[in-house]
Design a protein around this motif. Structure first.
Motif, PDB file in Angstrom:
ATOM      1  N   ALA A 290      41.977  26.272 -19.452  1.00 36.09           N
ATOM      2  CA  ALA A 290      42.180  26.907 -20.758  1.00 36.09           C
ATOM      3  C   ALA A 290      41.952  25.855 -21.847  1.00 36.09           C
ATOM      4  O   ALA A 290      42.001  24.648 -21.582  1.00 36.09           O
ATOM      5  CB  ALA A 290      43.579  27.501 -20.878  1.00 36.09           C
ATOM      6  N   PHE A 291      41.715  26.328 -23.068  1.00 41.09           N
ATOM      7  CA  PHE A 291      41.355  25.391 -24.145  1.00 41.09           C
ATOM      8  C   PHE A 291      42.459  24.396 -24.427  1.00 41.09           C
ATOM      9  O   PHE A 291      42.221  23.333 -25.008  1.00 41.09           O
ATOM     10  CB  PHE A 291      41.005  26.165 -25.432  1.00 41.09           C
TER      11      PHE A 291
ATOM     12  N   ASP B  32      49.715  29.014 -20.722  1.00 42.67           N
ATOM     13  CA  ASP B  32      48.680  27.983 -20.699  1.00 42.67           C
ATOM     14  C   ASP B  32      49.142  26.630 -21.233  1.00 42.67           C
ATOM     15  O   ASP B  32      48.732  25.593 -20.732  1.00 42.67           O
ATOM     16  CB  ASP B  32      47.455  28.468 -21.468  1.00 42.67           C
TER      17      ASP B  32
ATOM     18  N   THR C 208      43.953  34.517 -31.223  1.00 46.17           N
ATOM     19  CA  THR C 208      45.038  33.772 -31.860  1.00 46.17           C
ATOM     20  C   THR C 208      46.416  34.259 -31.437  1.00 46.17           C
ATOM     21  O   THR C 208      46.660  35.461 -31.318  1.00 46.17           O
ATOM     22  CB  THR C 208      44.908  33.889 -33.398  1.00 46.17           C
TER      23      THR C 208
ATOM     24  N   ASN D 111      49.706  31.511 -31.629  1.00 50.20           N
ATOM     25  CA  ASN D 111      50.524  30.638 -32.455  1.00 50.20           C
ATOM     26  C   ASN D 111      49.769  30.002 -33.615  1.00 50.20           C
ATOM     27  O   ASN D 111      50.306  29.168 -34.326  1.00 50.20           O
ATOM     28  CB  ASN D 111      51.139  29.545 -31.587  1.00 50.20           C
ATOM     29  N   PHE D 112      48.490  30.369 -33.788  1.00 54.17           N
ATOM     30  CA  PHE D 112      47.710  29.956 -34.950  1.00 54.17           C
ATOM     31  C   PHE D 112      47.302  28.481 -34.922  1.00 54.17           C
ATOM     32  O   PHE D 112      46.789  27.943 -35.897  1.00 54.17           O
ATOM     33  CB  PHE D 112      48.478  30.250 -36.253  1.00 54.17           C
ATOM     34  N   GLY D 113      47.514  27.784 -33.782  1.00 50.59           N
ATOM     35  CA  GLY D 113      47.173  26.364 -33.734  1.00 50.59           C
ATOM     36  C   GLY D 113      45.668  26.153 -33.688  1.00 50.59           C
ATOM     37  O   GLY D 113      45.115  25.341 -34.431  1.00 50.59           O
ATOM     38  N   ASP D 114      45.024  26.898 -32.806  1.00 55.50           N
ATOM     39  CA  ASP D 114      43.593  26.733 -32.607  1.00 55.50           C
ATOM     40  C   ASP D 114      42.840  27.074 -33.890  1.00 55.50           C
ATOM     41  O   ASP D 114      41.987  26.317 -34.349  1.00 55.50           O
ATOM     42  CB  ASP D 114      43.168  27.669 -31.457  1.00 55.50           C
TER      43      ASP D 114
ATOM     44  N   MET E 254      48.685  35.353 -25.854  1.00 54.28           N
ATOM     45  CA  MET E 254      48.718  35.734 -27.268  1.00 54.28           C
ATOM     46  C   MET E 254      49.849  36.723 -27.546  1.00 54.28           C
ATOM     47  O   MET E 254      49.897  37.324 -28.612  1.00 54.28           O
ATOM     48  CB  MET E 254      47.378  36.351 -27.673  1.00 54.28           C
TER      49      MET E 254
ATOM     50  N   HIS F  33      41.640  37.129 -23.153  1.00 53.61           N
ATOM     51  CA  HIS F  33      41.830  36.549 -24.488  1.00 53.61           C
ATOM     52  C   HIS F  33      40.485  36.412 -25.202  1.00 53.61           C
ATOM     53  O   HIS F  33      40.334  36.775 -26.373  1.00 53.61           O
ATOM     54  CB  HIS F  33      42.506  35.183 -24.395  1.00 53.61           C
TER      55      HIS F  33
ATOM     56  N   THR G   2      38.715  31.118 -24.684  1.00 45.76           N
ATOM     57  CA  THR G   2      39.866  30.231 -24.576  1.00 45.76           C
ATOM     58  C   THR G   2      40.356  29.987 -23.160  1.00 45.76           C
ATOM     59  O   THR G   2      41.105  29.048 -22.929  1.00 45.76           O
ATOM     60  CB  THR G   2      41.028  30.762 -25.437  1.00 45.76           C
ATOM     61  N   ALA G   3      39.982  30.840 -22.201  1.00 41.69           N
ATOM     62  CA  ALA G   3      40.392  30.598 -20.814  1.00 41.69           C
ATOM     63  C   ALA G   3      39.315  31.060 -19.848  1.00 41.69           C
ATOM     64  O   ALA G   3      38.454  31.881 -20.188  1.00 41.69           O
ATOM     65  CB  ALA G   3      41.713  31.306 -20.505  1.00 41.69           C
TER      66      ALA G   3
END
Ligand SMILES: *Cc1c(COP(=O)(O)O)cnc(C)c1O
Length: 463
Positions: A110-111, A143, A254, A256-259, A308, A386, A409-410
């Motif tokens: 995963a990313f 993840d 998205t 938790n908005f981190g990426d 997510m 995702h 992302t995965a």
């Protein structure tokens, strides 16, 4: 380079301090005091470099004097050596002007490996130098935990405790957390959902006596060093498609908005990103907030894209801080309302600022499944659920001549049931982890109770 809290009340820190601390002591998140800009010529100069070389140039201005150049280079080299693709983050075309950025070639597919592998090496280098030992605590919807355990297993100066919601992660995710045999890793199955896990981690950080006694360090996506690591692939992918001479758009699945916040930083640094599209599943607080201005929690509905499944999106606070013109008091007030009333309304000015950069969309369970099926039929590419949310939302955007890059992302093998239900095919794990289903598991089940979790951590950590 110095780091300030989004709530304006915590001490200003260096990169090293912000990285080792995670959450600020006023409950806020650390952000750089100023975002360094790269001139178009500097961005153009990244073309043709290896991922590692580009990573060095993009991240270097943020780390101040925490590491000398040669040391930082070798940290980056070690971080990405275990990836199963020499490009690290390859691009694949899936439609006219639509590209997939494959971020799933790291050790846990995963990313999150991009950030976590780097942070493992950064922690190791900093702690070796100081002789200190820390206790890493993280919450995961699947993840993050596997990526953290993979990054920290066997490191000398670190104990790592990962809280995951019992029964709500996929079997591959669970096994990646419960099968490492190293004594410094501890998988804790919490009787609750992801938001409970995240809330207990926040509680531990706000319990200063415990925090100081065990030298708590956080590696959740609130950790600035994680956001920073993710900025790099926005650059490498945009440059592959012609930046800085040509703009690109990104669609980002998205939670938790981190990426996606990393994409915002890349844009602020000067990368020509036309828009950043927030893609949510049925847990769509961010899409609702962007559409109507009300950030309101509704509870989590489990989905086929479990990473997510969140109702409070931690890193959104960083975007709010920028949208409110870096007014920490205003952010603190909104966060207080969120805690007390379960929501807040974004001011008109801030909403407008957000909409200048971000668009949003959501994909239902049926649409996600249909997108996995249709993309496979049209291109042969098998998406994880995702990534499928991202592809669906990207395709719903107004037509544009600007290339769209959707972040994958995965790896689909991480979510084989959802993929099989959609396509009839069961994706296989890459060879390097084919024996995952045979390895012995080690896990502790614990109540969703702060005292119980803290005692367990005190008992288990090496002191
Ligand atoms: C964590 C995760 C996301 C969401 O990323 P955020 O940074 O939390 O927005 C999306 N897809 C997968 C596979 C993930 O593991």
């Amino acid at each position: 380079m110095r780091y300030v809290s989004t709530r304006g009340q915590a001490p200003v820190l260096t990169f090293e301090e912000a990285m080792l601390t995670g959450l600020a002591r006023d409950g806020g998140l650390y952000v750089p005091e100023t975002v360094p800009e790269m001139a178009p010529a500097e961005i153009a100069g990244l073309a043709g470099l290896t991922y590692e070389e580009a990573a060095f140039r993009v991240m270097r201005p943020f780390i101040g004097d925490t590491f000398a150049d040669a040391e930082f280079e070798s940290i980056i080299a070690r971080a990405y050596a275990g990836f199963g693709h020499t490009a690290r983050a390859p691009l694949v075309q899936i439609g006219a002007n639509h590209f997939l950025l494959e971020l799933f070639h790291g050790p846990t597919l995963a990313f999150k490996d991009f950030a976590m592998q780097l942070i493992g090496q950064l922690f190791q280098a900093a702690l070796e130098r100081s002789g200190n030992r820390v206790t890493i605590v993280g919450a995961t919807s699947g993840d993050t935990g596997s990526a953290a355990i993979e990054a920290f297993r066997g490191l000398d100066n670190v104990d790592v405790f990962i809280l995951f919601p019992e029964g709500r992660v996929s079997e591959v995710q669970r096994r990646q957390m419960t099968t490492p045999a190293e004594a410094n890793v501890h998988a804790l199955a919490v009787r609750g959902d992801f938001d409970d896990c995240q809330a207990r981690v926040k509680d531990m950080f706000n319990h200063f006596e415990f925090r100081d006694r065990v030298a708590l360090a956080g590696v959740n996506s609130i950790n600035w060093a994680r956001v920073l690591a993710q900025v790099v692939y926005y650059f490498t992918s945009a440059i592959s498609l012609g930046a800085p001479h040509r703009s690109v758009g990104f669609t980002v699945p998205t939670g938790n908005f981190g990426d996606i916040f990393a994409g915002y930083i890349a844009r602020r640094m000067g990368l020509p990103v036309e828009r950043l599209v927030i893609a949510t599943n049925q847990n769509d607080i961010l899409h609702r907030a962007l559409s109507g201005g009300a950030y309101e929690t509704h509870g989590v509905t489990p989905s086929i894209s479990p990473s997510m499944d969140i109702q409070v999106s931690s890193n959104f606070e960083r975007a709010l801080f920028e949208a409110y013109g870096r007014d920490g008091a205003a952010v603190a007030q909104q966060m207080q309302a969120l805690k007390e009333q379960g929501g807040f309304t974004i001011s008109q000015g801030a909403l407008q600022a957000l909409r200048e950069v971000f668009a949003s969309g959501r994909a239902s369970e049926e649409e996600t499944s249909a997108t996995i099926r249709a993309t496979h039929a049209a291109t042969g590419e098998i998406l994880c659920p995702h990534s499928a949310v991202g592809v669906k939302v990207a395709m719903d955007q107004p037509a544009s001549a600007t290339p769209m890059i959707t972040l994958a992302t995965a790896h689909p093998a991480k979510f084989p049931d959802a993929v099989e239900a959609a396509t009839g095919l069961r994706p296989a794990l890459p060879n390097r982890m084919a024996d995952l289903y045979e390895r012995a598991e080690r896990v502790t089940v614990v109540d969703n109770d702060l005292g119980a979790i803290e005692s367990l951590i005190e008992e288990r950590r090496a002191s």
